[in-house]
Write an enzyme that holds these catalytic residues in place. Structure first.
Site, PDB file in Angstrom:
ATOM      1  N   GLY A  94       5.853   1.132  -3.240  1.00  0.00           N
ATOM      2  CA  GLY A  94       5.989   2.284  -4.118  1.00  0.00           C
ATOM      3  C   GLY A  94       4.979   3.374  -3.797  1.00  0.00           C
ATOM      4  NE  ARG A 179      -2.004  -2.489   2.960  1.00  0.00           N
ATOM      5  CZ  ARG A 179      -1.761  -2.939   1.748  1.00  0.00           C
ATOM      6  NH1 ARG A 179      -2.750  -3.298   0.962  1.00  0.00           N
ATOM      7  NH2 ARG A 179      -0.530  -3.027   1.298  1.00  0.00           N
ATOM      8  CG  ASP A 255       3.681  -8.399  -5.712  1.00  0.00           C
ATOM      9  OD1 ASP A 255       3.525  -9.299  -6.557  1.00  0.00           O
ATOM     10  OD2 ASP A 255       3.195  -7.260  -5.851  1.00  0.00           O
TER      11      ASP A 255
HETATM   12  P1  AMP Z   1       0.011  -3.647  -6.682  1.00  0.00           P
HETATM   13  O1  AMP Z   1      -0.429  -3.922  -8.069  1.00  0.00           O
HETATM   14  O2  AMP Z   1      -0.799  -2.568  -6.010  1.00  0.00           O
HETATM   15  O3  AMP Z   1       0.127  -4.875  -5.848  1.00  0.00           O
HETATM   16  O4  AMP Z   1       1.469  -3.002  -6.791  1.00  0.00           O
HETATM   17  C1  AMP Z   1       2.532  -3.628  -7.456  1.00  0.00           C
HETATM   18  C2  AMP Z   1       3.762  -2.768  -7.328  1.00  0.00           C
HETATM   19  O5  AMP Z   1       3.585  -1.518  -7.991  1.00  0.00           O
HETATM   20  C3  AMP Z   1       4.150  -2.413  -5.901  1.00  0.00           C
HETATM   21  O6  AMP Z   1       5.555  -2.361  -5.837  1.00  0.00           O
HETATM   22  C4  AMP Z   1       3.553  -1.057  -5.723  1.00  0.00           C
HETATM   23  O7  AMP Z   1       4.189  -0.329  -4.707  1.00  0.00           O
HETATM   24  C5  AMP Z   1       3.772  -0.444  -7.081  1.00  0.00           C
HETATM   25  N1  AMP Z   1       2.803   0.622  -7.378  1.00  0.00           N
HETATM   26  C6  AMP Z   1       1.497   0.466  -7.665  1.00  0.00           C
HETATM   27  N2  AMP Z   1       0.917   1.653  -7.882  1.00  0.00           N
HETATM   28  C7  AMP Z   1       1.855   2.594  -7.720  1.00  0.00           C
HETATM   29  C8  AMP Z   1       1.880   4.025  -7.814  1.00  0.00           C
HETATM   30  N3  AMP Z   1       0.783   4.727  -8.110  1.00  0.00           N
HETATM   31  N4  AMP Z   1       3.052   4.637  -7.574  1.00  0.00           N
HETATM   32  C9  AMP Z   1       4.154   3.955  -7.274  1.00  0.00           C
HETATM   33  N5  AMP Z   1       4.204   2.617  -7.178  1.00  0.00           N
HETATM   34  C10 AMP Z   1       3.069   1.933  -7.393  1.00  0.00           C
HETATM   35 MG    MG Z   2       0.596  -5.330  -4.042  1.00  0.00          MG
END
Ligand code: AMP
Ligand code: MG
Length: 490
Positions: A94, A179, A255
């Site tokens: 995302g 990264r 994930d």
């Molecule tokens: P994470 O908690 O970073 O592992 O992300 C979990 C999910 O939320 C993943 O699908 C990310 O791509 C999405 N996500 C996290 N932050 C954002 C953001 N600011 N905008 C869009 N998607 C996000």
């Molecule tokens: Mg993640």
């Protein structure tokens, strides 16, 4: 005029060659004012990234996602995942975009990925952006993990955007990270296709993972079961290594667990100060699901989710497949324990050769005293090398234990001297302490001062050697410096 668009890397694209439902092509969204904070020249030369033909402005533009380097093919990867135990059938990149793959000097294929380069079809309600604080945390902690010798994604660059992102607390400066990962295939990638009943895609993904991460299994007639066991082995080793350095990932959702066995996604992660297995820093983890001491259980839970996705490939007979997967899953705690015990034995200065029956009791005995004394995890282990010969190196409460341990150490083939050498190689002096991370983030975010970030990065690059005049980076937080929560920044 310096060239503005010279070669950056020799990109290739094996993931993009997978069927269309694996990914979505999407370009990064430019930011207002890209500026480079850090560029990892050591990593760049290791992976064949060359900045020499680029002006500073062109490099900053690439690192912030304002310009797509030649040969790149930006795409968002589809994945699902279990978040805090609940299945979310569609997550996906995302706010991350695969830039492309490069083959490093060792011949290993690595992904380059922007994090925070704008929205994608998987952004849901998110803005596709990252705040500067979490970008700096990921840069420092992932590079520290690497310096500590753990498998991890790396940080190639960090940039500011000249834009703000809106988070719960209000507007924050934005950032973009590049990264580098062995790949971004996660347990959640398998779950995405398995949940859709798309066995062909699961097979294609498994073949891809085998070719990229476990090529020795390619001709194995039982390769999908072998793939599961290989991932279980690497992840068991990885989580054991987290435990050895007091690392709490914070969001061990499926994930955020790689098939390659690298640590990924440094969100509300933290290193434990005083030893307590119940420690949790992440404010989104109210029930402590991902507490330090729960990580081995979550390892097994997450591997069960992976096993489920592979069942149709393991055996055409569902009963047979479940039986084999279940038996393998039941072996995960023993797998983990082998790594854990070997790792903690090393921390006590005990070599890999003679494993005496009492060694486990020595390890758990030390941890029990540490917990009772609320002793600092990193400092206590580091002090052991001194305690091998000096009764005053540790507080009095450790003395009984120390005497038992010395008797054992004396029976090591290389004697106490080799034990001390092992301990100095194994127990770090410097870890990315939470209060120091918060401090460098505050300096960067509030004052635009990146000096403390660069200093901390330099210290963490050599975690095992005592560095002169770096005591503030070694010592645990004072009561008023203690950090209660780390922030996800999503
Ligand atoms: P994470 O908690 O970073 O592992 O992300 C979990 C999910 O939320 C993943 O699908 C990310 O791509 C999405 N996500 C996290 N932050 C954002 C953001 N600011 N905008 C869009 N998607 C996000
Ligand atoms: Mg993640």
């Amino acid at each position: 005029m310096p060239p503005t668009h010279g070669a950056f890397a020799e990109f290739s694209h094996t993931y993009a060659a997978l069927p269309e439902r694996f990914h979505v092509r999407v370009p990064p969204t430019p930011v207002a004012a890209p500026a480079l904070i850090a560029f990892n020249d050591d990593l760049a030369s290791e992976i064949g990234v060359d900045r020499s033909q680029l002006s500073d402005a062109s490099l900053a533009a690439i690192c912030a996602g304002n310009s797509v380097p030649e040969g790149a093919l930006p795409l968002a990867m589809a994945y699902a995942g279990h978040q805090f135990g609940s299945f979310v059938p569609q997550l996906g990149d995302g706010r991350a975009l695969l830039i492309g793959e490069v083959v490093d000097l060792q011949g290993k294929r690595r992904d380059l990925q922007w994090k925070g380069a704008g929205p994608t079809p998987f952004s849901r309600r998110g803005d596709g952006r990252a705040a500067l604080g979490p970008v700096l945390r990921e840069y420092l902690v992932s590079e520290a993990m690497h310096a500590l010798g753990l498998p991890t994604t790396r940080a190639l660059s960090a940039a500011t955007t000249g834009e703000s992102v809106l988070r719960e607390g209000g507007p924050l400066p934005g950032g973009v990270l590049i990264r580098v990962a062995a790949s971004h295939v996660r347990i959640g990638t398998f779950e995405f296709f398995a949940a859709r009943g798309d066995v062909d895609a699961v097979r294609a993904l498994a073949d891809y993972a085998i070719a990229r991460h476990y090529p020795q299994l390619r001709d194995d007639p039982d390769r999908y079961f072998a793939l599961f066991e290989a991932v279980a082995e690497r992840q068991s080793s990885l989580i054991a290594r987290w435990m050895e350095i007091g690392f709490i990932h914070g969001v061990m959702n499926t994930d955020n667990m790689t098939i390659s066995g690298e640590t990924i996604d440094f969100g509300p992660c933290a290193f434990m100060d005083e030893y307590d297995p119940a420690t949790v820093y992440s404010f989104i983890d109210r029930r402590g699901r991902y507490a330090y001491g729960n990580q081995p259980d979550i390892l097994q839970w997450n591997l069960a989710r992976l096993a489920e996705t592979l069942l149709p490939l393991i055996d055409a007979d569902p009963g047979q497949a479940i039986e084999r997967a279940t038996a393998s899953l039941h072996g995960v705690p023993a797998r983990f324990d082998r790594h854990w015990l070997a790792g903690f034995r090393r921390k006590l200065g005990l070599g890999v050769c003679v494993d005496e029956g009492g060694d486990r009791a020595l390890v758990t005995g030390l941890l029990a005293v540490m917990q009772a004394e609320a002793a600092d995890f990193t400092s206590t282990f580091r002090a052991l090398a001194g305690a091998a010969t000096d009764d005053t190196a540790l507080p009095g409460a450790f003395l009984d234990w120390t005497h038992r341990w010395r008797e054992r150490l004396a029976r090591e083939p290389g004697g106490i001297a080799s034990g001390i050498a092992t301990m100095r190689r194994t127990n770090p002096v410097y870890i990315p302490r939470n209060h120091r991370i918060e401090e460098i983030i505050a300096a960067a975010v509030q004052d635009g001062d990146f000096g403390p970030f660069h200093t901390l990065h330099t210290v963490l690059a050599r975690p095992f050697a005592l560095q002169p005049d770096r005591d503030p980076y070694r010592t645990p937080p004072l009561p008023h410096e203690r950090v209660q929560n780390t922030f996800c920044g999503t």
